[in-house]
Design a protein around this motif. Structure first.
Motif, PDB file in Angstrom:
ATOM      1  N   ARG A 190       0.840  -1.194   0.000  1.00 53.13           N
ATOM      2  CA  ARG A 190       0.000   0.000   0.000  1.00 53.13           C
ATOM      3  C   ARG A 190       0.877   1.247   0.000  1.00 53.13           C
ATOM      4  O   ARG A 190       1.926   1.290   0.653  1.00 53.13           O
ATOM      5  CB  ARG A 190      -0.861  -0.037   1.263  1.00 53.13           C
ATOM      6  N   TRP A 191       0.429   2.248  -0.734  1.00 58.89           N
ATOM      7  CA  TRP A 191       1.060   3.576  -0.684  1.00 58.89           C
ATOM      8  C   TRP A 191      -0.061   4.604  -0.711  1.00 58.89           C
ATOM      9  O   TRP A 191      -1.046   4.435  -1.421  1.00 58.89           O
ATOM     10  CB  TRP A 191       1.963   3.765  -1.907  1.00 58.89           C
ATOM     11  N   GLN A 192       0.074   5.634   0.101  1.00 56.12           N
ATOM     12  CA  GLN A 192      -0.973   6.656   0.090  1.00 56.12           C
ATOM     13  C   GLN A 192      -0.391   8.012   0.420  1.00 56.12           C
ATOM     14  O   GLN A 192       0.462   8.155   1.300  1.00 56.12           O
ATOM     15  CB  GLN A 192      -2.082   6.317   1.103  1.00 56.12           C
ATOM     16  N   ASP A 211      -4.346  10.344  -3.093  1.00 55.35           N
ATOM     17  CA  ASP A 211      -3.663   9.437  -4.029  1.00 55.35           C
ATOM     18  C   ASP A 211      -3.318   8.156  -3.301  1.00 55.35           C
ATOM     19  O   ASP A 211      -2.621   8.179  -2.276  1.00 55.35           O
ATOM     20  CB  ASP A 211      -2.386  10.092  -4.568  1.00 55.35           C
ATOM     21  N   LEU A 212      -3.768   7.065  -3.856  1.00 57.14           N
ATOM     22  CA  LEU A 212      -3.633   5.792  -3.143  1.00 57.14           C
ATOM     23  C   LEU A 212      -3.401   4.669  -4.143  1.00 57.14           C
ATOM     24  O   LEU A 212      -3.959   4.676  -5.240  1.00 57.14           O
ATOM     25  CB  LEU A 212      -4.930   5.572  -2.371  1.00 57.14           C
ATOM     26  N   ARG A 213      -2.551   3.744  -3.749  1.00 55.33           N
ATOM     27  CA  ARG A 213      -2.361   2.508  -4.517  1.00 55.33           C
ATOM     28  C   ARG A 213      -2.284   1.354  -3.553  1.00 55.33           C
ATOM     29  O   ARG A 213      -1.502   1.412  -2.596  1.00 55.33           O
ATOM     30  CB  ARG A 213      -1.043   2.538  -5.289  1.00 55.33           C
ATOM     31  N   ALA A 214      -3.050   0.323  -3.800  1.00 48.16           N
ATOM     32  CA  ALA A 214      -2.946  -0.886  -2.986  1.00 48.16           C
ATOM     33  C   ALA A 214      -2.930  -2.066  -3.942  1.00 48.16           C
ATOM     34  O   ALA A 214      -3.744  -2.128  -4.874  1.00 48.16           O
ATOM     35  CB  ALA A 214      -4.123  -0.997  -2.031  1.00 48.16           C
ATOM     36  N   VAL A 215      -1.991  -2.958  -3.729  1.00 53.31           N
ATOM     37  CA  VAL A 215      -1.904  -4.146  -4.580  1.00 53.31           C
ATOM     38  C   VAL A 215      -2.064  -5.372  -3.704  1.00 53.31           C
ATOM     39  O   VAL A 215      -1.385  -5.509  -2.680  1.00 53.31           O
ATOM     40  CB  VAL A 215      -0.562  -4.181  -5.354  1.00 53.31           C
ATOM     41  N   TYR A 216      -3.005  -6.230  -4.096  1.00 54.49           N
ATOM     42  CA  TYR A 216      -3.299  -7.454  -3.348  1.00 54.49           C
ATOM     43  C   TYR A 216      -2.581  -8.618  -4.023  1.00 54.49           C
ATOM     44  O   TYR A 216      -2.734  -8.825  -5.234  1.00 54.49           O
ATOM     45  CB  TYR A 216      -4.825  -7.683  -3.305  1.00 54.49           C
ATOM     46  N   ALA A 263      -6.129  -4.877  -7.394  1.00 56.81           N
ATOM     47  CA  ALA A 263      -5.465  -3.590  -7.138  1.00 56.81           C
ATOM     48  C   ALA A 263      -6.519  -2.504  -6.971  1.00 56.81           C
ATOM     49  O   ALA A 263      -7.608  -2.597  -7.551  1.00 56.81           O
ATOM     50  CB  ALA A 263      -4.539  -3.245  -8.298  1.00 56.81           C
ATOM     51  N   GLN A 264      -6.196  -1.520  -6.172  1.00 59.16           N
ATOM     52  CA  GLN A 264      -7.079  -0.380  -5.956  1.00 59.16           C
ATOM     53  C   GLN A 264      -6.262   0.885  -6.163  1.00 59.16           C
ATOM     54  O   GLN A 264      -5.131   0.972  -5.672  1.00 59.16           O
ATOM     55  CB  GLN A 264      -7.583  -0.368  -4.513  1.00 59.16           C
ATOM     56  N   LEU A 265      -6.817   1.822  -6.896  1.00 56.85           N
ATOM     57  CA  LEU A 265      -6.129   3.094  -7.113  1.00 56.85           C
ATOM     58  C   LEU A 265      -7.110   4.232  -6.900  1.00 56.85           C
ATOM     59  O   LEU A 265      -8.273   4.142  -7.303  1.00 56.85           O
ATOM     60  CB  LEU A 265      -5.576   3.199  -8.537  1.00 56.85           C
ATOM     61  N   ALA A 266      -6.622   5.304  -6.299  1.00 62.64           N
ATOM     62  CA  ALA A 266      -7.431   6.518  -6.181  1.00 62.64           C
ATOM     63  C   ALA A 266      -6.541   7.689  -6.561  1.00 62.64           C
ATOM     64  O   ALA A 266      -5.318   7.634  -6.400  1.00 62.64           O
ATOM     65  CB  ALA A 266      -7.938   6.687  -4.749  1.00 62.64           C
ATOM     66  N   GLY A 267      -7.167   8.746  -7.063  1.00 60.25           N
ATOM     67  CA  GLY A 267      -6.400   9.926  -7.481  1.00 60.25           C
ATOM     68  C   GLY A 267      -5.807   9.687  -8.854  1.00 60.25           C
ATOM     69  O   GLY A 267      -6.511   9.689  -9.862  1.00 60.25           O
ATOM     70  N   ARG A 323      -0.559 -13.306 -15.018  1.00 65.77           N
ATOM     71  CA  ARG A 323      -0.090 -14.055 -13.848  1.00 65.77           C
ATOM     72  C   ARG A 323       1.426 -13.921 -13.678  1.00 65.77           C
ATOM     73  O   ARG A 323       2.148 -14.873 -13.380  1.00 65.77           O
ATOM     74  CB  ARG A 323      -0.443 -15.548 -13.964  1.00 65.77           C
ATOM     75  N   GLN A 324       1.887 -12.738 -13.887  1.00 64.23           N
ATOM     76  CA  GLN A 324       3.318 -12.437 -13.823  1.00 64.23           C
ATOM     77  C   GLN A 324       3.799 -12.436 -12.363  1.00 64.23           C
ATOM     78  O   GLN A 324       3.211 -11.719 -11.546  1.00 64.23           O
ATOM     79  CB  GLN A 324       3.495 -11.031 -14.417  1.00 64.23           C
ATOM     80  N   PRO A 325       4.834 -13.216 -12.025  1.00 64.99           N
ATOM     81  CA  PRO A 325       5.385 -13.096 -10.665  1.00 64.99           C
ATOM     82  C   PRO A 325       5.894 -11.663 -10.461  1.00 64.99           C
ATOM     83  O   PRO A 325       6.528 -11.099 -11.348  1.00 64.99           O
ATOM     84  CB  PRO A 325       6.548 -14.094 -10.650  1.00 64.99           C
ATOM     85  N   VAL A 326       5.624 -11.090  -9.314  1.00 66.01           N
ATOM     86  CA  VAL A 326       5.975  -9.678  -9.116  1.00 66.01           C
ATOM     87  C   VAL A 326       6.817  -9.445  -7.862  1.00 66.01           C
ATOM     88  O   VAL A 326       7.122  -8.290  -7.529  1.00 66.01           O
ATOM     89  CB  VAL A 326       4.703  -8.785  -9.042  1.00 66.01           C
ATOM     90  N   GLY A 327       7.195 -10.551  -7.194  1.00 62.49           N
ATOM     91  CA  GLY A 327       7.921 -10.415  -5.927  1.00 62.49           C
ATOM     92  C   GLY A 327       9.172  -9.566  -6.052  1.00 62.49           C
ATOM     93  O   GLY A 327       9.536  -8.830  -5.125  1.00 62.49           O
ATOM     94  N   HIS A 328       9.856  -9.649  -7.207  1.00 59.98           N
ATOM     95  CA  HIS A 328      11.119  -8.929  -7.358  1.00 59.98           C
ATOM     96  C   HIS A 328      10.954  -7.412  -7.307  1.00 59.98           C
ATOM     97  O   HIS A 328      11.912  -6.690  -7.107  1.00 59.98           O
ATOM     98  CB  HIS A 328      11.827  -9.345  -8.652  1.00 59.98           C
ATOM     99  N   PHE A 329       9.725  -6.929  -7.509  1.00 64.37           N
ATOM    100  CA  PHE A 329       9.529  -5.479  -7.420  1.00 64.37           C
ATOM    101  C   PHE A 329       9.511  -4.989  -5.975  1.00 64.37           C
ATOM    102  O   PHE A 329       9.773  -3.825  -5.715  1.00 64.37           O
ATOM    103  CB  PHE A 329       8.199  -5.067  -8.058  1.00 64.37           C
ATOM    104  N   GLY A 330       9.149  -5.879  -5.069  1.00 68.20           N
ATOM    105  CA  GLY A 330       9.022  -5.459  -3.674  1.00 68.20           C
ATOM    106  C   GLY A 330       8.050  -4.299  -3.569  1.00 68.20           C
ATOM    107  O   GLY A 330       7.064  -4.216  -4.314  1.00 68.20           O
ATOM    108  N   SER A 331       8.358  -3.371  -2.675  1.00 72.22           N
ATOM    109  CA  SER A 331       7.412  -2.271  -2.436  1.00 72.22           C
ATOM    110  C   SER A 331       7.382  -1.273  -3.597  1.00 72.22           C
ATOM    111  O   SER A 331       6.516  -0.393  -3.639  1.00 72.22           O
ATOM    112  CB  SER A 331       7.758  -1.559  -1.136  1.00 72.22           C
ATOM    113  N   ARG A 332       8.326  -1.417  -4.549  1.00 73.96           N
ATOM    114  CA  ARG A 332       8.287  -0.511  -5.705  1.00 73.96           C
ATOM    115  C   ARG A 332       6.999  -0.683  -6.523  1.00 73.96           C
ATOM    116  O   ARG A 332       6.620   0.181  -7.302  1.00 73.96           O
ATOM    117  CB  ARG A 332       9.486  -0.775  -6.631  1.00 73.96           C
ATOM    118  N   LEU A 333       6.355  -1.830  -6.331  1.00 79.39           N
ATOM    119  CA  LEU A 333       5.112  -2.109  -7.054  1.00 79.39           C
ATOM    120  C   LEU A 333       4.058  -1.027  -6.801  1.00 79.39           C
ATOM    121  O   LEU A 333       3.188  -0.782  -7.645  1.00 79.39           O
ATOM    122  CB  LEU A 333       4.580  -3.474  -6.598  1.00 79.39           C
TER     123      LEU A 333
END
Ligand SMILES: Cc1cc2nc3c(=O)[nH]c(=O)nc-3n(C[C@H](O)[C@H](O)[C@H](O)COP(=O)(O)OP(=O)(O)OC[C@H]3O[C@@H](n4cnc5c(N)ncnc54)[C@H](O)[C@@H]3O)c2cc1C
Length: 416
Positions: free
Chosen positions: A342-344, A348-353, A362-366, A381-391
């Motif tokens: 989550r980033w907010q 402006d908000l982004r949350a990735v489940y 995913a949820q986005l606002a703003g 179905r792309q693995p995304v772990g390597h992005f870490g919180s940059r996602l």
């Protein structure tokens, strides 16, 4: 082919149009309970606010005439005699077909005492909405109660507030659109609604709609009585399947369809809000009641009725709130994640489940521009772990990130 389409909503009219185009020498009859030309429900709010007709009658008010579709308005299908290949109307009037599209959409679902009282309106059809806004324009409505804090309740509350009505939304759960938004995203929407003058009473349960000859208010479970000039039920929707009882078409909550959108009866297909289609991401079959799914399913169902063998990729779960003043988008699911990023920053908000290293929602606002990138990563179905919180970094997913970079996780030289 002699084709009959039940419904002229987004799915029905798109199916009828496809049938005319692919089979110009055939005939198409389209039946609807509505007295209006085919319309787009998502455009109703704009229509009642601005009076504009073009977005509402999205195919043109003369679409049936123009395409040679035999459109029958205010005509209710009461049953289907599948053996005789006939649609049954009132008074046992029968219409023969060689192919049938069931696109009967959905209706209000209000399992609430008093929901059938005269004067309880909904914002599900243009007919009921026209009655509601007739009363508003006539100055009969200064206060309104909306039971239900889902998408339709929110859309309507904004519209009524913009027209100067003092609106209260009652919701059983203590956040908005509980199956779609997470509580943090809901907070952004709640603030925007409150700013626009909508009163929210969340976490309170309506026990009954009350009134004598006409609805006058709502009684809450704790006994509180709320009164208003207008009471609206926005408690959910249910596929229109009642008339299919004797047809042999297998139904659950909606009509069961396979990945060709065929029902259990040969020569009968279904599309739109009435169909329980497979989810593109999970494969699970349920009703995905949104416009893009309806208009994507209809041409496939219609073409398959004519003998094509097109596979439907599956429905998507996606919702957007467009009229809040702050755009909000939700894709996929918020159910059972094993991690949430989550980033907010203000609105402006982004949350990735995430589940099993993949995006499930995913949820986005703003700033919602990255929604497409999250959706693509989810569907691939792309693995995304390597992005870490940059996602959930606010720069992630902007136009200069290529898919190769997303795949490899090497974002050197990109915005992140
Ligand atoms: C206010 C509102 C706002 C919305 N906003 C959005 C949005 O922003 N984005 C989005 O993606 N989706 C939105 N939706 C949902 C979207 O409108 C639906 O997913 C879409 O309309 C489904 O199309 P459909 O043709 O399957 O069904 P419907 O639009 O429900 O049409 C059903 C048709 O079947 C007919 N019918 C039903 N029963 C019978 C019968 N027995 N005999 C004859 N005819 C029958 C009806 O008269 C109607 O013509 C919104 C819905 C509403 C109500």
């Amino acid at each position: 082919m002699r084709a009959v389409v039940i419904g002229t909503g987004p799915a029905g009219i798109t199916a009828a149009e496809t049938l005319r185009r692919l089979d110009p020498s055939g005939s198409v009859m389209a039946l609807t309970t509505e007295p209006f030309p085919p319309y787009s429900p998502p455009a109703m709010a704009d229509h009642f606010l601005t009076g504009r007709e073009a977005p509402l009658y999205w195919k043109g008010p003369d679409v049936a005439e123009r395409l040679g579709i035999d459109e029958r308005r205010t005509t209710r299908v009461m049953g289907i005699d599948a053996d005789a290949h006939e649609v049954v109307l009132a008074d046992d009037v029968r219409i023969g077909f060689e192919g049938l599209v069931v696109a009967s959409g959905s209706r209000l679902y209000a399992p609430l005492e008093g929901a059938d009282l005269p004067g309880v309106l909904d914002f599900k059809s243009l007919r009921t909405a026209t009655e509601m806004f007739g009363r508003v324009r006539a100055g009969e409505v200064t206060t309104a109660l909306i039971v239900g804090n889902g998408f339709i309740g929110i859309e309507l509350s904004l519209l009524l507030a913009d027209l100067g009505v003092d609106v209260t939304v009652i919701g059983r759960r203590n956040w908005l659109m509980p199956r779609v938004l997470d509580p943090e995203t809901s907070k952004v929407a709640e603030a925007a609604l409150t700013k626009r003058g909508v009163t929210l009473r969340l976490g309170v349960e309506a026990q009954a709609i009350v009134g004598g000859t006409s609805a006058t208010g709502v009684r809450l479970v704790d006994g509180t009585l709320l009164g208003a000039d207008l009471v609206v039920a926005a408690t959910g929707v249910k596929p229109h399947t009642e008339f299919l009882g004797e047809s042999g078409i297998v139904t659950g909550w909606g009509v069961h369809v396979d990945d060709r959108l065929s029902t259990s009866v040969a020569g009968i297909v279904a599309a739109g809000d009435v169909a329980e289609a497979a989810d593109r991401f999970t494969g699970e079959r349920y009703v995905h009641a949104i416009f893009p799914n309806a208009v994507a399913q209809a041409p496939i169902a219609a073409a398959n009725l004519l003998g094509a063998n097109l596979r439907y990729d599956g429905a998507e779960t996606m919702n957007s709130l467009k009229h809040l003043g702050v755009p909000i988008v939700s894709i996929g699911t918020i159910d059972s994640p094993d991690e949430i990023l989550r980033w907010q920053d203000g609105v402006d908000l982004r949350a990735v489940y995430l589940r099993d290293d993949r995006i499930i929602g995913a949820q986005l606002a703003g700033d919602i521009r990255a929604a497409g990138v999250y959706r693509s990563l989810m569907l691939r179905r792309q693995p995304v772990g390597h992005f870490g919180s940059r996602l959930v970094d606010p720069g992630f997913g902007m136009a200069d990130i290529t898919f190769d970079a997303l795949r490899s996780g090497d974002l050197t030289g990109s915005a992140v």
